[in-house]
Each structure stands twice: as C-alpha cells, then as structure tokens.
Motif scaffolding. Structure first.
Motif, PDB file in Angstrom:
ATOM      1  N   TYR A  36       0.776  -1.283   0.059  1.00 58.76           N
ATOM      2  CA  TYR A  36      -0.103  -0.016   0.100  1.00 58.76           C
ATOM      3  C   TYR A  36       0.744   1.193  -0.033  1.00 58.76           C
ATOM      4  CZ  TYR A  36      -3.488   3.387   1.306  1.00 58.76           C
ATOM      5  OH  TYR A  36      -4.147   4.663   1.460  1.00 58.76           O
ATOM      6  N   ALA A  37       0.851   1.907  -0.978  1.00 61.76           N
ATOM      7  CA  ALA A  37       1.343   3.139  -1.089  1.00 61.76           C
ATOM      8  C   ALA A  37       0.361   4.350  -0.742  1.00 61.76           C
ATOM      9  CB  ALA A  37       1.967   3.552  -2.654  1.00 61.76           C
ATOM     10  N   SER A  38       0.825   4.898   0.571  1.00 57.51           N
ATOM     11  CA  SER A  38      -0.115   5.663   1.196  1.00 57.51           C
ATOM     12  C   SER A  38      -0.191   7.210   0.385  1.00 57.51           C
ATOM     13  CB  SER A  38       0.042   6.000   2.719  1.00 57.51           C
ATOM     14  OG  SER A  38       1.521   6.308   2.778  1.00 57.51           O
ATOM     15  N   PRO A  39       0.988   7.833  -0.040  1.00 59.90           N
ATOM     16  CA  PRO A  39       0.646   9.019  -0.671  1.00 59.90           C
ATOM     17  C   PRO A  39      -0.073   8.723  -2.130  1.00 59.90           C
ATOM     18  CG  PRO A  39       3.218   8.548   0.012  1.00 59.90           C
ATOM     19  CD  PRO A  39       2.026   7.337   0.025  1.00 59.90           C
ATOM     20  N   ARG A  40      -0.348   7.671  -2.505  1.00 60.90           N
ATOM     21  CA  ARG A  40      -0.956   7.313  -3.633  1.00 60.90           C
ATOM     22  C   ARG A  40      -2.316   6.957  -3.386  1.00 60.90           C
ATOM     23  NH1 ARG A  40       2.560   8.507  -7.486  1.00 60.90           N
ATOM     24  NH2 ARG A  40       4.845   8.190  -7.132  1.00 60.90           N
ATOM     25  N   ASP A  41      -2.566   6.467  -2.171  1.00 56.17           N
ATOM     26  CA  ASP A  41      -3.692   5.690  -1.616  1.00 56.17           C
ATOM     27  C   ASP A  41      -4.008   4.750  -2.663  1.00 56.17           C
ATOM     28  OD1 ASP A  41      -6.096   5.168  -0.241  1.00 56.17           O
ATOM     29  OD2 ASP A  41      -7.258   6.574  -1.174  1.00 56.17           O
ATOM     30  N   HIS A  42      -3.125   3.959  -2.836  1.00 49.99           N
ATOM     31  CA  HIS A  42      -3.317   2.640  -3.908  1.00 49.99           C
ATOM     32  C   HIS A  42      -2.481   1.341  -3.450  1.00 49.99           C
ATOM     33  CE1 HIS A  42      -4.252   0.968  -8.022  1.00 49.99           C
ATOM     34  NE2 HIS A  42      -3.093   0.490  -7.567  1.00 49.99           N
ATOM     35  N   THR A  43      -3.126   0.180  -3.543  1.00 53.18           N
ATOM     36  CA  THR A  43      -2.456  -0.974  -3.033  1.00 53.18           C
ATOM     37  C   THR A  43      -2.210  -1.691  -4.315  1.00 53.18           C
ATOM     38  OG1 THR A  43      -3.797  -1.007  -1.063  1.00 53.18           O
ATOM     39  CG2 THR A  43      -2.969  -3.177  -1.704  1.00 53.18           C
ATOM     40  N   TYR A  44      -0.737  -2.144  -4.391  1.00 51.76           N
ATOM     41  CA  TYR A  44      -0.481  -2.886  -5.475  1.00 51.76           C
ATOM     42  C   TYR A  44      -0.553  -4.428  -5.049  1.00 51.76           C
ATOM     43  CZ  TYR A  44       0.997   1.523  -7.243  1.00 51.76           C
ATOM     44  OH  TYR A  44       1.065   2.896  -7.773  1.00 51.76           O
ATOM     45  N   LEU A  45      -1.068  -5.202  -5.827  1.00 53.48           N
ATOM     46  CA  LEU A  45      -1.049  -6.751  -5.579  1.00 53.48           C
ATOM     47  C   LEU A  45      -0.019  -7.281  -6.555  1.00 53.48           C
ATOM     48  CD1 LEU A  45      -4.528  -7.680  -5.038  1.00 53.48           C
ATOM     49  CD2 LEU A  45      -3.011  -6.991  -3.381  1.00 53.48           C
ATOM     50  N   VAL A  46       1.231  -7.835  -6.024  1.00 49.64           N
ATOM     51  CA  VAL A  46       2.001  -8.382  -6.829  1.00 49.64           C
ATOM     52  C   VAL A  46       2.124 -10.014  -6.831  1.00 49.64           C
ATOM     53  CG1 VAL A  46       4.697  -8.675  -7.396  1.00 49.64           C
ATOM     54  CG2 VAL A  46       3.737  -6.597  -6.180  1.00 49.64           C
ATOM     55  N   ASP A  47       1.810 -10.306  -7.912  1.00 45.94           N
ATOM     56  CA  ASP A  47       1.592 -11.881  -8.270  1.00 45.94           C
ATOM     57  C   ASP A  47       2.750 -12.868  -8.315  1.00 45.94           C
ATOM     58  OD1 ASP A  47       0.478 -14.487  -8.946  1.00 45.94           O
ATOM     59  OD2 ASP A  47      -0.833 -13.732 -10.273  1.00 45.94           O
ATOM     60  N   ILE A  48       3.365 -13.238  -6.954  1.00 44.90           N
ATOM     61  CA  ILE A  48       4.243 -13.899  -6.925  1.00 44.90           C
ATOM     62  C   ILE A  48       4.252 -15.220  -7.508  1.00 44.90           C
ATOM     63  CG2 ILE A  48       6.229 -14.639  -5.173  1.00 44.90           C
ATOM     64  CD1 ILE A  48       5.808 -11.400  -5.684  1.00 44.90           C
ATOM     65  N   CYS A  49       2.996 -15.881  -7.227  1.00 44.56           N
ATOM     66  CA  CYS A  49       2.788 -17.251  -7.738  1.00 44.56           C
ATOM     67  C   CYS A  49       2.961 -17.146  -9.145  1.00 44.56           C
ATOM     68  CB  CYS A  49       1.066 -17.520  -7.483  1.00 44.56           C
ATOM     69  SG  CYS A  49       0.770 -19.171  -7.976  1.00 44.56           S
ATOM     70  N   ALA A  50       2.517 -16.171  -9.995  1.00 41.12           N
ATOM     71  CA  ALA A  50       2.932 -16.412 -11.548  1.00 41.12           C
ATOM     72  C   ALA A  50       4.227 -15.837 -11.870  1.00 41.12           C
ATOM     73  CB  ALA A  50       1.654 -15.459 -12.182  1.00 41.12           C
ATOM     74  N   LEU A  51       4.679 -14.784 -11.132  1.00 38.79           N
ATOM     75  CA  LEU A  51       5.866 -14.206 -11.492  1.00 38.79           C
ATOM     76  C   LEU A  51       7.090 -14.751 -10.996  1.00 38.79           C
ATOM     77  CD1 LEU A  51       4.637 -10.471 -11.457  1.00 38.79           C
ATOM     78  CD2 LEU A  51       5.068 -11.731 -13.474  1.00 38.79           C
ATOM     79  N   GLY A  52       7.067 -15.260  -9.838  1.00 39.38           N
ATOM     80  CA  GLY A  52       8.101 -15.986  -9.113  1.00 39.38           C
ATOM     81  C   GLY A  52       9.203 -15.016  -9.079  1.00 39.38           C
ATOM     82  N   ALA A  53      10.463 -15.213  -9.333  1.00 44.18           N
ATOM     83  CA  ALA A  53      11.755 -14.432  -9.082  1.00 44.18           C
ATOM     84  C   ALA A  53      11.701 -12.942  -9.893  1.00 44.18           C
ATOM     85  CB  ALA A  53      13.023 -15.060  -9.159  1.00 44.18           C
TER      86      ALA A  53
END
Length: 232
Positions: A36-53
C-alpha cells in the motif's frame, strides 16, 4: 509499479507491506505481495505465484528493482510482525529486508492498558486502535470474514485460494483491506513512542529480520506470541 514506489516521503513512511501464501515461510510458498503506497492511496498486488523471482528482478524506468526497494535501508517499509514475511522472502528469493518498521512492536512499546509479555495480533490492533469510521469498520469486518471463510482451514477454507487465477473479488478485497489501514495504526503508535522506545523498536525489528534468516528459525508456535527479551 516500481517507479510508482520511488521518490515517496519517508516520514511518515509511504510503503506498507504484507504477504499471503500457504504456510508462509521458507518451507511454504508466497502467493501474493501487497504494497500500500499511502501518498497514492493505492494498493499494489504483486502476483508472486505467477511471476516468481521475476517479480523482484524487473527494473523500473529508473533502474531499480523491487528487491532493491525491499532491501534499501533508506526506504522505510512498514510490516505487522515481519518475521514470517522475512523468512519467506529470504528463504525463497534471498531478499534481505532492511528499513523495516514493525507495527506489532510499536503497539507493544506504546501499550498502556496491560503488561508487555505478549504481542497483539493485527485484527485486535485494528479493532482497538485504528481510527475507523463506522462504515469503514463494517466494511473491514465484512471483508475479513469473507476472506477467512475462503482461506482459513479451520473455517473450511484453503490457502490455495491465493493461487487461484483470476483472483476472487473477496480475496482481492481481503488483501487490500489487510494493508490500507496500517498507516493509521502507524500514526497512532508513532505519536506515543518515546525516543528510548523508538530505538528499542528499531533494534527489535532488525533483530526479528536477522532471526528469521537463521537456520533454526521456527515461525510457528507459542513462542511467537512472546515479547522480545527484556521488554516485560
């Protein structure tokens, strides 16, 4: 996303982080990483399952990677109990977290209603300390309950729902809700920290990261509920 996480204010911290996965640890898996980037009021969901390293090695326009952001001592990252998150990140991807601020330790350091023998969980802290409106509290509880029914084994769910694609709307909302109220807890606790306790919290957070990287670290069990040594 990488570029959106750079150049943000460091005081108060801008980045609030959590992970989801099955048996989240070096022995389990990481499915999602929420920022969650508070100044942007936005939550980024990073798909580790798909992207891995690749999730940690792709460079933004400025040349930085997510791994470098997570390992930067000059970019504060706020976690709630960093231990299992750090264990998983280090064990699977060699990420050595730095610049960590641990809300669980901040709550313990500023606690006035009871002793400091045991740490509190996130849900209890949000219920007790986060300044939420009635509507926000209702929405948070609803999202939490729907998520638990889907992934908690004791509720008939499975952690594998974090690996299902497309991600269900209920799980997406659960992940977003898990981090979006963390800045309010940080503000509440930070305002109460004395200089002495601020340093103790900083040192204990770094010690938690170091412990989570040790060969004999065990992130399950009653010992996880105990305060750092010397805090009682």
């Amino acid at each position: 996303m990488i570029d959106a996480l750079q150049g943000l204010p460091s005081n108060p911290p801008s980045l609030y982080v959590d992970l989801e996965g099955e048996s989240l640890s070096r022995h389990g898996s990481i499915s999602l990483l929420q920022i969650y980037a508070s100044p942007r009021d936005h939550t980024y969901l990073v798909d580790i399952c798909a992207l891995g390293a690749r999730a940690f090695s792709v460079r933004g326009a400025g040349g930085r990677t997510l791994k470098q952001i997570l390992e930067s001592a000059s970019i504060p990252k706020v976690f709630f109990d960093v231990r299992n998150d750090s264990d998983a990140l280090y064990g699977h991807y060699g990420i050595d977290l730095s610049g960590v601020q641990d809300l669980q330790l901040m709550e313990l350091a500023t606690r006035t209603f009871a002793g400091r023998r045991f740490v509190s969980g996130l849900s209890k802290c949000i219920e007790r300390d986060a300044p939420l409106t009635a509507a926000e509290r209702l929405a948070w509880k609803a999202a939490k309950e729907k998520g638990l029914r889907l992934f908690a084994p004791e509720r008939g769910g499975s952690y594998r729902v974090f690996d299902e694609r497309p991600l269900s709307e209920d799980i997406r909302l659960y992940c977003v809700q898990d981090v979006r109220f963390l800045p309010r807890l940080w503000s509440r606790y930070d305002a109460r920290l004395t200089p002495m306790w601020r340093q103790r919290v900083r040192d204990a957070a770094a010690e938690r990261v170091a412990q989570s990287q040790s060969a004999d670290f065990n992130g399950k069990g009653k010992h996880m509920a105990l305060a750092p040594r010397g805090w009682c």
